[in-house]
Design a protein around this motif. Structure first.
Motif, PDB file in Angstrom:
ATOM      1  N   THR A  87     -15.102  69.980   1.504  1.00 48.37           N
ATOM      2  CA  THR A  87     -14.484  70.651   2.192  1.00 48.37           C
ATOM      3  C   THR A  87     -14.210  71.508   1.166  1.00 48.37           C
ATOM      4  N   ARG A  88     -14.451  71.725  -0.447  1.00 44.34           N
ATOM      5  CA  ARG A  88     -13.725  72.982  -1.341  1.00 44.34           C
ATOM      6  C   ARG A  88     -15.435  72.956  -2.241  1.00 44.34           C
ATOM      7  N   LEU A  89     -15.689  74.035  -2.827  1.00 39.97           N
ATOM      8  CA  LEU A  89     -16.414  73.822  -3.485  1.00 39.97           C
ATOM      9  C   LEU A  89     -16.611  72.557  -4.858  1.00 39.97           C
ATOM     10  N   LYS A  90     -15.755  72.161  -5.419  1.00 38.81           N
ATOM     11  CA  LYS A  90     -15.848  71.915  -6.654  1.00 38.81           C
ATOM     12  C   LYS A  90     -16.104  70.166  -6.339  1.00 38.81           C
ATOM     13  N   ASP A  91     -16.099  69.956  -4.672  1.00 44.15           N
ATOM     14  CA  ASP A  91     -16.671  68.203  -3.784  1.00 44.15           C
ATOM     15  C   ASP A  91     -17.653  68.682  -3.735  1.00 44.15           C
ATOM     16  N   PHE A  92     -19.108  70.070  -3.934  1.00 46.80           N
ATOM     17  CA  PHE A  92     -20.160  69.801  -3.839  1.00 46.80           C
ATOM     18  C   PHE A  92     -20.856  69.361  -5.194  1.00 46.80           C
ATOM     19  N   GLU A  93     -20.142  70.001  -6.192  1.00 44.44           N
ATOM     20  CA  GLU A  93     -19.923  69.381  -8.075  1.00 44.44           C
ATOM     21  C   GLU A  93     -20.046  68.711  -7.579  1.00 44.44           C
ATOM     22  N   ARG A  94     -18.953  67.711  -7.665  1.00 46.94           N
ATOM     23  CA  ARG A  94     -18.021  66.592  -7.955  1.00 46.94           C
ATOM     24  C   ARG A  94     -19.244  65.672  -6.873  1.00 46.94           C
ATOM     25  N   PHE A  95     -19.480  65.741  -6.599  1.00 46.15           N
ATOM     26  CA  PHE A  95     -21.314  64.537  -5.699  1.00 46.15           C
ATOM     27  C   PHE A  95     -22.147  64.958  -5.632  1.00 46.15           C
ATOM     28  N   ALA A  96     -22.756  65.452  -6.119  1.00 41.83           N
ATOM     29  CA  ALA A  96     -23.644  65.546  -7.165  1.00 41.83           C
ATOM     30  C   ALA A  96     -24.742  64.552  -6.934  1.00 41.83           C
ATOM     31  N   LYS A 120     -27.258  68.835  -4.999  1.00 40.24           N
ATOM     32  CA  LYS A 120     -27.833  69.043  -6.461  1.00 40.24           C
ATOM     33  C   LYS A 120     -26.831  70.556  -7.279  1.00 40.24           C
ATOM     34  N   GLY A 121     -25.762  69.943  -6.089  1.00 43.53           N
ATOM     35  CA  GLY A 121     -24.810  70.917  -7.178  1.00 43.53           C
ATOM     36  C   GLY A 121     -24.492  72.654  -6.448  1.00 43.53           C
ATOM     37  N   VAL A 122     -23.826  72.920  -7.308  1.00 44.88           N
ATOM     38  CA  VAL A 122     -23.779  74.335  -7.527  1.00 44.88           C
ATOM     39  C   VAL A 122     -24.206  75.359  -8.358  1.00 44.88           C
ATOM     40  N   GLU A 123     -24.786  76.401  -7.365  1.00 47.88           N
ATOM     41  CA  GLU A 123     -25.783  77.062  -8.943  1.00 47.88           C
ATOM     42  C   GLU A 123     -25.469  79.133  -8.012  1.00 47.88           C
ATOM     43  N   GLY A 125     -22.548  80.301  -7.616  1.00 42.25           N
ATOM     44  CA  GLY A 125     -21.751  79.399  -5.902  1.00 42.25           C
ATOM     45  C   GLY A 125     -22.512  79.897  -4.797  1.00 42.25           C
ATOM     46  N   LEU A 126     -23.412  79.344  -4.867  1.00 44.38           N
ATOM     47  CA  LEU A 126     -24.014  78.394  -3.606  1.00 44.38           C
ATOM     48  C   LEU A 126     -24.143  76.738  -3.350  1.00 44.38           C
ATOM     49  N   VAL A 127     -24.059  76.545  -2.607  1.00 47.99           N
ATOM     50  CA  VAL A 127     -24.351  74.978  -2.421  1.00 47.99           C
ATOM     51  C   VAL A 127     -25.672  74.686  -2.223  1.00 47.99           C
ATOM     52  N   CYS A 128     -26.293  73.379  -3.246  1.00 48.03           N
ATOM     53  CA  CYS A 128     -27.671  73.013  -3.625  1.00 48.03           C
ATOM     54  C   CYS A 128     -28.170  71.519  -2.873  1.00 48.03           C
ATOM     55  N   ILE A 129     -28.738  71.914  -1.552  1.00 49.14           N
ATOM     56  CA  ILE A 129     -29.584  70.646  -1.416  1.00 49.14           C
ATOM     57  C   ILE A 129     -31.092  70.510  -1.132  1.00 49.14           C
ATOM     58  N   GLU A 130     -30.902  69.691  -1.547  1.00 47.27           N
ATOM     59  CA  GLU A 130     -32.539  68.223  -1.068  1.00 47.27           C
ATOM     60  C   GLU A 130     -32.987  68.181  -0.024  1.00 47.27           C
ATOM     61  N   THR A 131     -33.240  68.638   0.608  1.00 43.31           N
ATOM     62  CA  THR A 131     -34.020  67.973   2.057  1.00 43.31           C
ATOM     63  C   THR A 131     -35.335  67.799   2.000  1.00 43.31           C
ATOM     64  N   GLU A 132     -35.444  66.599   2.998  1.00 41.45           N
ATOM     65  CA  GLU A 132     -37.030  66.678   3.754  1.00 41.45           C
ATOM     66  C   GLU A 132     -38.371  67.733   3.851  1.00 41.45           C
ATOM     67  N   GLN A 133     -37.404  68.834   4.143  1.00 39.95           N
ATOM     68  CA  GLN A 133     -37.706  69.880   4.557  1.00 39.95           C
ATOM     69  C   GLN A 133     -38.067  70.822   3.229  1.00 39.95           C
ATOM     70  N   GLY A 134     -37.078  70.589   2.023  1.00 44.62           N
ATOM     71  CA  GLY A 134     -37.273  71.198   0.753  1.00 44.62           C
ATOM     72  C   GLY A 134     -35.845  72.004   0.220  1.00 44.62           C
ATOM     73  N   ALA A 135     -35.859  72.107  -0.548  1.00 46.75           N
ATOM     74  CA  ALA A 135     -34.308  72.609  -1.168  1.00 46.75           C
ATOM     75  C   ALA A 135     -33.993  73.744  -0.189  1.00 46.75           C
ATOM     76  N   ALA A 136     -32.722  73.902  -0.931  1.00 45.71           N
ATOM     77  CA  ALA A 136     -31.978  74.806   0.089  1.00 45.71           C
ATOM     78  C   ALA A 136     -30.722  75.235  -0.426  1.00 45.71           C
ATOM     79  N   ARG A 137     -30.976  76.255  -0.384  1.00 45.01           N
ATOM     80  CA  ARG A 137     -29.031  77.119  -0.899  1.00 45.01           C
ATOM     81  C   ARG A 137     -28.356  77.439  -0.078  1.00 45.01           C
ATOM     82  N   LEU A 138     -27.211  77.189  -0.359  1.00 45.45           N
ATOM     83  CA  LEU A 138     -25.976  77.880   0.956  1.00 45.45           C
ATOM     84  C   LEU A 138     -24.858  78.706   0.615  1.00 45.45           C
ATOM     85  N   GLU A 139     -24.688  79.542   0.915  1.00 45.10           N
ATOM     86  CA  GLU A 139     -23.868  80.147   0.679  1.00 45.10           C
ATOM     87  C   GLU A 139     -22.985  79.215   1.820  1.00 45.10           C
TER      88      GLU A 139
END
Length: 163
Positions: A87-96, A120-123, A125-139
Protein backbone atom coordinates in the motif's frame (compact mmCIF):
# COMPACT_ATOMS: atom_id res chain seq x y z
CA UNK A 1 -10.47 13.52 1.86
CA UNK A 2 -12.42 10.26 2.02
CA UNK A 3 -13.42 8.56 5.29
CA UNK A 4 -10.50 6.10 5.30
CA UNK A 5 -8.00 8.92 4.72
CA UNK A 6 -9.53 10.92 7.57
CA UNK A 7 -9.42 7.90 9.89
CA UNK A 8 -5.79 7.20 8.98
CA UNK A 9 -4.97 10.85 9.71
CA UNK A 10 -6.64 10.57 13.14
CA UNK A 11 -5.03 7.30 14.24
CA UNK A 12 -1.55 7.31 12.64
CA UNK A 13 0.23 9.57 15.15
CA UNK A 14 -0.94 7.45 18.08
CA UNK A 15 -0.24 4.12 16.35
CA UNK A 16 3.25 5.32 15.35
CA UNK A 17 3.96 6.55 18.89
CA UNK A 18 3.17 3.01 20.08
CA UNK A 19 5.84 1.59 17.74
CA UNK A 20 3.63 0.46 14.83
CA UNK A 21 2.91 1.60 11.29
CA UNK A 22 -0.51 1.72 9.65
CA UNK A 23 -0.45 -0.41 6.51
CA UNK A 24 -4.06 0.05 5.41
CA UNK A 25 -7.38 1.45 6.58
CA UNK A 26 -10.42 -0.01 4.86
CA UNK A 27 -14.17 0.19 5.40
CA UNK A 28 -16.34 -2.61 4.05
CA UNK A 29 -20.09 -2.50 3.95
CA UNK A 30 -23.00 -4.68 4.78
CA UNK A 31 -25.67 -4.24 7.39
CA UNK A 32 -22.96 -3.21 9.84
CA UNK A 33 -19.78 -1.63 8.49
CA UNK A 34 -16.39 -3.12 9.32
CA UNK A 35 -13.47 -0.77 9.84
CA UNK A 36 -10.28 -2.73 9.20
CA UNK A 37 -7.00 -1.32 10.44
CA UNK A 38 -3.99 -3.25 9.21
CA UNK A 39 -0.75 -2.48 11.05
CA UNK A 40 2.75 -3.81 11.48
CA UNK A 41 5.49 -3.34 14.03
CA UNK A 42 7.92 -0.59 13.09
CA UNK A 43 10.83 -2.76 14.29
CA UNK A 44 9.91 -5.52 11.81
CA UNK A 45 9.09 -8.10 14.50
CA UNK A 46 6.04 -10.31 14.14
CA UNK A 47 2.71 -8.89 15.25
CA UNK A 48 1.04 -10.65 18.16
CA UNK A 49 -2.57 -10.80 19.27
CA UNK A 50 -1.58 -8.51 22.13
CA UNK A 51 -0.19 -5.96 19.66
CA UNK A 52 -3.50 -5.95 17.80
CA UNK A 53 -5.43 -5.61 21.08
CA UNK A 54 -3.25 -2.66 22.18
CA UNK A 55 -3.81 -0.90 18.87
CA UNK A 56 -7.54 -1.66 19.03
CA UNK A 57 -7.89 -0.08 22.48
CA UNK A 58 -5.98 3.04 21.44
CA UNK A 59 -7.81 3.44 18.13
CA UNK A 60 -11.22 2.85 19.75
CA UNK A 61 -10.61 5.68 22.20
CA UNK A 62 -9.50 8.05 19.43
CA UNK A 63 -12.44 7.20 17.19
CA UNK A 64 -14.92 7.57 20.07
CA UNK A 65 -13.71 11.17 20.52
CA UNK A 66 -13.41 12.11 16.83
CA UNK A 67 -16.45 10.09 15.64
CA UNK A 68 -15.54 9.95 11.91
CA UNK A 69 -18.04 7.15 11.20
CA UNK A 70 -21.62 8.10 12.00
CA UNK A 71 -23.24 4.64 11.83
CA UNK A 72 -22.47 1.60 13.97
CA UNK A 73 -19.40 -0.36 12.88
CA UNK A 74 -17.13 -3.18 13.97
CA UNK A 75 -13.43 -2.41 14.47
CA UNK A 76 -11.02 -5.08 13.27
CA UNK A 77 -7.26 -4.73 13.81
CA UNK A 78 -4.96 -7.18 12.05
CA UNK A 79 -1.45 -7.70 10.78
CA UNK A 80 -0.83 -7.68 7.02
CA UNK A 81 0.04 -11.39 6.87
CA UNK A 82 2.62 -13.06 4.68
CA UNK A 83 0.91 -12.40 1.31
CA UNK A 84 0.31 -8.83 2.37
CA UNK A 85 -1.10 -5.93 0.45
CA UNK A 86 1.42 -3.41 -0.84
CA UNK A 87 0.00 0.00 0.00
CA UNK A 88 2.98 2.31 0.38
CA UNK A 89 5.77 3.14 -2.04
CA UNK A 90 8.30 1.82 0.46
CA UNK A 91 6.57 -1.60 0.36
CA UNK A 92 7.55 -2.01 -3.30
CA UNK A 93 11.16 -1.27 -2.39
CA UNK A 94 11.15 -3.46 0.72
CA UNK A 95 9.75 -6.49 -1.11
CA UNK A 96 11.86 -6.19 -4.27
CA UNK A 97 12.76 -9.68 -5.48
CA UNK A 98 9.41 -11.20 -4.52
CA UNK A 99 6.47 -12.02 -6.75
CA UNK A 100 3.48 -9.67 -6.71
CA UNK A 101 0.17 -9.01 -8.44
CA UNK A 102 -0.77 -5.43 -9.31
CA UNK A 103 -3.92 -3.92 -10.80
CA UNK A 104 -3.85 -0.39 -12.19
CA UNK A 105 -6.62 2.19 -12.52
CA UNK A 106 -5.66 3.11 -16.07
CA UNK A 107 -4.20 0.82 -18.72
CA UNK A 108 -0.49 1.02 -19.47
CA UNK A 109 0.83 1.96 -22.91
CA UNK A 110 0.49 -1.69 -24.00
CA UNK A 111 -3.15 -1.81 -22.84
CA UNK A 112 -2.63 -3.88 -19.68
CA UNK A 113 -4.20 -3.19 -16.30
CA UNK A 114 -3.03 -6.40 -14.59
CA UNK A 115 0.57 -7.28 -13.85
CA UNK A 116 2.11 -10.31 -12.20
CA UNK A 117 5.83 -10.74 -11.81
CA UNK A 118 8.90 -10.03 -9.73
CA UNK A 119 9.12 -6.66 -8.02
CA UNK A 120 12.27 -4.77 -8.98
CA UNK A 121 11.89 -1.89 -6.53
CA UNK A 122 11.28 1.79 -7.21
CA UNK A 123 13.13 4.00 -9.70
CA UNK A 124 12.41 7.71 -10.10
CA UNK A 125 9.17 7.25 -8.17
CA UNK A 126 7.94 4.47 -10.49
CA UNK A 127 7.17 0.94 -9.32
CA UNK A 128 9.21 -1.54 -11.37
CA UNK A 129 8.04 -5.08 -12.03
CA UNK A 130 9.42 -7.76 -14.36
CA UNK A 131 6.60 -9.79 -15.95
CA UNK A 132 6.51 -12.55 -18.57
CA UNK A 133 5.60 -9.82 -21.06
CA UNK A 134 8.65 -7.77 -20.07
CA UNK A 135 9.56 -4.99 -17.66
CA UNK A 136 6.96 -2.44 -16.61
CA UNK A 137 7.34 0.86 -14.78
CA UNK A 138 4.11 2.01 -13.15
CA UNK A 139 3.07 5.27 -11.55
CA UNK A 140 2.42 4.57 -7.86
CA UNK A 141 -0.76 6.69 -7.92
CA UNK A 142 -2.09 4.54 -10.79
CA UNK A 143 -1.85 1.33 -8.74
CA UNK A 144 -5.34 0.38 -7.58
CA UNK A 145 -4.42 -2.79 -5.73
CA UNK A 146 -1.21 -4.73 -5.13
CA UNK A 147 -0.25 -7.71 -3.03
CA UNK A 148 2.52 -10.23 -2.63
CA UNK A 149 1.98 -13.70 -4.06
CA UNK A 150 2.45 -16.56 -1.61
CA UNK A 151 5.51 -18.44 -2.87
CA UNK A 152 8.08 -20.75 -1.29
CA UNK A 153 10.64 -17.89 -1.43
CA UNK A 154 8.29 -15.57 0.45
CA UNK A 155 7.52 -18.23 3.08
CA UNK A 156 11.24 -18.95 3.54
CA UNK A 157 12.09 -15.23 3.88
CA UNK A 158 9.27 -14.76 6.38
CA UNK A 159 10.44 -17.69 8.47
CA UNK A 160 14.03 -16.40 8.44
CA UNK A 161 12.88 -12.93 9.48
CA UNK A 162 10.94 -14.41 12.41
CA UNK A 163 14.02 -16.38 13.55
Amino acid sequence: MDATGRIEQIISPSVEAMGYEVVRVQISGGQRSVLQIMAERADGAAMTVEDCADISRSVSALLDVEDPIREAYTLEVSSPGIDRPLTRLKDFERFAGFEAKLDTRLASSDGRKRFRGTLKGVEDGLVCIETEQGAARLEFDNILRAKLVLTDDLIRASQEAQG
